[in-house]
Design a protein around this motif. Structure first.
Motif, PDB file in Angstrom:
ATOM      1  N   VAL A 154       0.907  -1.293  -0.350  1.00  0.00           N
ATOM      2  CA  VAL A 154       0.260   0.093   0.261  1.00  0.00           C
ATOM      3  C   VAL A 154       0.717   1.395  -0.169  1.00  0.00           C
ATOM      4  O   VAL A 154       0.408   2.132  -0.640  1.00  0.00           O
ATOM      5  N   VAL A 155       2.145   1.140   0.601  1.00  0.00           N
ATOM      6  CA  VAL A 155       2.662   2.830   1.060  1.00  0.00           C
ATOM      7  C   VAL A 155       3.928   2.687  -0.610  1.00  0.00           C
ATOM      8  O   VAL A 155       4.134   3.792  -0.638  1.00  0.00           O
ATOM      9  N   SER A 156       3.657   1.168  -1.226  1.00  0.00           N
ATOM     10  CA  SER A 156       4.345   2.125  -2.257  1.00  0.00           C
ATOM     11  C   SER A 156       3.761   2.590  -3.503  1.00  0.00           C
ATOM     12  O   SER A 156       3.831   1.595  -5.015  1.00  0.00           O
ATOM     13  N   ASP A 157       2.582   1.670  -3.105  1.00  0.00           N
ATOM     14  CA  ASP A 157       1.219   1.918  -4.092  1.00  0.00           C
ATOM     15  C   ASP A 157       0.716   0.482  -5.519  1.00  0.00           C
ATOM     16  O   ASP A 157       0.131   1.090  -6.152  1.00  0.00           O
ATOM     17  N   GLN A 158       1.678   0.073  -5.359  1.00  0.00           N
ATOM     18  CA  GLN A 158       1.380  -1.455  -5.363  1.00  0.00           C
ATOM     19  C   GLN A 158      -0.685  -1.966  -5.516  1.00  0.00           C
ATOM     20  O   GLN A 158      -1.413  -1.880  -6.060  1.00  0.00           O
ATOM     21  N   PHE A 159      -0.758  -1.426  -4.033  1.00  0.00           N
ATOM     22  CA  PHE A 159      -1.917  -1.419  -3.921  1.00  0.00           C
ATOM     23  C   PHE A 159      -2.551   0.435  -2.974  1.00  0.00           C
ATOM     24  O   PHE A 159      -1.471   0.371  -3.145  1.00  0.00           O
ATOM     25  N   GLN A 160      -3.849   0.591  -3.498  1.00  0.00           N
ATOM     26  CA  GLN A 160      -4.529   1.543  -3.217  1.00  0.00           C
ATOM     27  C   GLN A 160      -4.925   1.576  -1.786  1.00  0.00           C
ATOM     28  O   GLN A 160      -4.727   2.811  -1.420  1.00  0.00           O
ATOM     29  N   PHE A 161      -5.461   0.348  -1.382  1.00  0.00           N
ATOM     30  CA  PHE A 161      -6.162  -0.387  -0.180  1.00  0.00           C
ATOM     31  C   PHE A 161      -5.547  -1.488   0.079  1.00  0.00           C
ATOM     32  O   PHE A 161      -5.120  -2.147  -0.606  1.00  0.00           O
ATOM     33  N   GLY A 162      -5.899  -1.932   1.565  1.00  0.00           N
ATOM     34  CA  GLY A 162      -5.273  -2.737   1.676  1.00  0.00           C
ATOM     35  C   GLY A 162      -5.644  -3.278   3.239  1.00  0.00           C
ATOM     36  O   GLY A 162      -6.774  -2.567   3.846  1.00  0.00           O
ATOM     37  N   PHE A 163      -5.954  -4.349   3.446  1.00  0.00           N
ATOM     38  CA  PHE A 163      -6.945  -5.336   4.753  1.00  0.00           C
ATOM     39  C   PHE A 163      -5.671  -5.922   5.812  1.00  0.00           C
ATOM     40  O   PHE A 163      -4.990  -6.682   5.621  1.00  0.00           O
ATOM     41  N   SER A 164      -5.961  -5.374   7.162  1.00  0.00           N
ATOM     42  CA  SER A 164      -4.756  -5.691   8.027  1.00  0.00           C
ATOM     43  C   SER A 164      -5.399  -5.351   9.909  1.00  0.00           C
ATOM     44  O   SER A 164      -6.706  -4.955   9.930  1.00  0.00           O
ATOM     45  N   ASN A 165      -5.204  -6.475  10.661  1.00  0.00           N
ATOM     46  CA  ASN A 165      -5.538  -6.597  11.833  1.00  0.00           C
ATOM     47  C   ASN A 165      -4.631  -4.973  12.576  1.00  0.00           C
ATOM     48  O   ASN A 165      -4.080  -4.493  12.074  1.00  0.00           O
ATOM     49  N   THR A 166      -6.041  -4.969  13.540  1.00  0.00           N
ATOM     50  CA  THR A 166      -5.508  -3.595  14.180  1.00  0.00           C
ATOM     51  C   THR A 166      -3.555  -3.380  15.068  1.00  0.00           C
ATOM     52  O   THR A 166      -3.609  -1.951  14.752  1.00  0.00           O
ATOM     53  N   THR A 167      -3.395  -4.333  15.287  1.00  0.00           N
ATOM     54  CA  THR A 167      -2.374  -4.053  15.939  1.00  0.00           C
ATOM     55  C   THR A 167      -1.226  -4.131  14.872  1.00  0.00           C
ATOM     56  O   THR A 167      -0.415  -2.997  15.185  1.00  0.00           O
ATOM     57  N   SER A 168      -0.797  -4.674  13.879  1.00  0.00           N
ATOM     58  CA  SER A 168      -0.450  -4.934  12.936  1.00  0.00           C
ATOM     59  C   SER A 168      -0.317  -3.023  11.735  1.00  0.00           C
ATOM     60  O   SER A 168       0.933  -2.606  12.142  1.00  0.00           O
ATOM     61  N   LEU A 169      -1.745  -2.562  11.936  1.00  0.00           N
ATOM     62  CA  LEU A 169      -1.387  -0.971  12.070  1.00  0.00           C
ATOM     63  C   LEU A 169      -0.563  -0.098  12.694  1.00  0.00           C
ATOM     64  O   LEU A 169       0.141   0.516  12.315  1.00  0.00           O
ATOM     65  N   MET A 170      -1.236  -0.323  14.452  1.00  0.00           N
ATOM     66  CA  MET A 170      -0.361   0.153  15.472  1.00  0.00           C
ATOM     67  C   MET A 170       0.894   0.273  15.047  1.00  0.00           C
ATOM     68  O   MET A 170       2.046   1.204  14.875  1.00  0.00           O
ATOM     69  N   ILE A 171       1.601  -1.166  14.910  1.00  0.00           N
ATOM     70  CA  ILE A 171       3.179  -1.146  15.212  1.00  0.00           C
ATOM     71  C   ILE A 171       3.387  -0.721  14.138  1.00  0.00           C
ATOM     72  O   ILE A 171       4.627  -0.415  13.836  1.00  0.00           O
ATOM     73  N   ALA A 172       3.467  -0.810  12.699  1.00  0.00           N
ATOM     74  CA  ALA A 172       3.542   0.125  11.571  1.00  0.00           C
ATOM     75  C   ALA A 172       3.908   1.679  12.008  1.00  0.00           C
ATOM     76  O   ALA A 172       4.453   1.748  11.540  1.00  0.00           O
ATOM     77  N   GLN A 173       2.826   1.825  12.230  1.00  0.00           N
ATOM     78  CA  GLN A 173       2.394   3.517  12.277  1.00  0.00           C
ATOM     79  C   GLN A 173       3.903   4.030  13.508  1.00  0.00           C
ATOM     80  O   GLN A 173       3.828   5.221  13.492  1.00  0.00           O
ATOM     81  N   VAL A 174       3.911   3.312  14.517  1.00  0.00           N
ATOM     82  CA  VAL A 174       5.003   3.834  15.497  1.00  0.00           C
ATOM     83  C   VAL A 174       6.025   4.335  14.898  1.00  0.00           C
ATOM     84  O   VAL A 174       7.273   4.230  15.362  1.00  0.00           O
TER      85      VAL A 174
END
Length: 325
Positions: free
Chosen positions: A86-106
């Motif tokens: 998603v970050v590299s524009d390969q996908f416009q949107f993605g599906f992820s569990n919420t803990t993984s998104l928190m880990i990515a953000q920090v």
């Protein structure tokens, strides 16, 4: 077929087999203005699991095409592939569990959740994930998991964090649980063979294990919070800023899809046959998650607090308002 449904290194979690990463061409055209005079091609990075049934159902019902969106779902190995995709524009949107998104953000990964994905159904003993043991196991409750080996699909993620909370609530010592990483689809066999004492499973692994005589002794999602927001659809902060119209349309279509799936569970169950190999009694008996249109922020605050307790975020704290609102 399903490897991990929830992990940053998986979707967080998680991941299911079909590992195609999509073609290298961009597949995204500029979003059409408010007249929908042209179609926007949108790639969504997903794991082919029960949780994403509303996305496929919404595509089938025309909720996306009516807003000028032509969907292409791309199966990936979980968050490890979906979030960078998603970050590299390969996908416009993605599906992820919420803990993984928190880990990515920090970690400084520029992502933003745009709409709910899946939630606990709140039913202890019959939730979308559960900790299962063999029929003749001495383990009777979550408290008994202390000192035992428990399989999770991804270490240091939503699975072991919520399992520890179940153990804690039952009066056991969560620090004494030994976690090992095993893909969901391999867990029923690992449990049956005695390679692990217990396994935290998602569907259809739980239903398969029950068919082999396994018992569910804990429901970590429901026990952590009966309204736990488990996963969401997300985009890059760049796309959110540069193409808010596309994000708005995707969010509206997905919200309609979640509502439709909630109102028509039989159709949601049946659409699983179009993108998974689930069929027969497993299809009939598996447990569906809840698909509320709204994210439950209180449950995410609790999940983040548990993640901090487990050291998932280092010395930082996730900014839940920036990530999920």
């Amino acid at each position: 077929m399903q490897r991990r449904i929830l992990g940053l290194a998986a979707v967080v979690i998680t991941v299911v087999g079909a590992a195609g990463c999509g073609s290298s061409d961009s597949g995204s055209s500029d979003s059409s203005p408010a007249g929908d005079s042209k179609t926007t091609q949108v790639k969504v990075g997903i794991i082919p699991i029960v949780d994403v049934a509303p996305l496929y159902l919404g595509q089938k019902k025309g909720f996306f095409s009516s807003r000028g969106i032509e969907l292409e779902m791309v199966s990936a190995q979980g968050g490890a592939a979906i979030i960078p995709g998603v970050v590299s524009d390969q996908f416009q949107f993605g599906f992820s569990n919420t803990t993984s998104l928190m880990i990515a953000q920090v970690k400084g990964v520029p992502v933003k959740s745009v709409v709910n994905g899946a939630a606990s159904n709140g039913k202890v003993g019959a939730d979308v994930t559960g900790v299962a043991v063999k029929k003749d196991s001495s383990i009777k409750s979550a408290k008994d998991l202390a000192g035992q080996t428990v399989a999770v699909n991804t270490l240091q993620n939503i699975g072991d964090t919520t399992v520890r909370e179940s153990v804690r609530q039952a009066g056991g010592d969560p620090s004494k649980v030994k976690f090992v990483e095993i893909p969901f689809d391999q867990m029923p066999a690992a449990l049956d063979d005695g390679r692990v004492d217990a396994a935290w499973m998602g569907e259809p692994a739980t239903t398969i294990a029950k068919g082999q005589g396994a018992r569910v002794v804990a429901s970590p999602f429901a026990e952590t919070d009966p309204k736990l927001t488990v996963a969401t659809y997300f985009t890059s902060t760049k796309l959110a800023q540069q193409n808010p119209d596309l994000v708005k349309k995707f969010t509206a279509a997905m919200t309609e899809s979640l509502q439709y799936a909630s109102d028509h569970p039989d159709e949601a169950r049946q659409v699983l046959t179009t993108y998974t190999k689930i069929s027969g009694d497993v299809l009939k008996n598996l447990t569906l998650p809840s698909w509320p249109a709204e994210i439950d922020m209180a449950s995410l605050e609790k999940l983040a607090s548990l993640g901090e307790k487990d050291g998932l975020f280092g010395d930082k704290k996730p900014d839940l308002d920036a990530l999920f609102s």
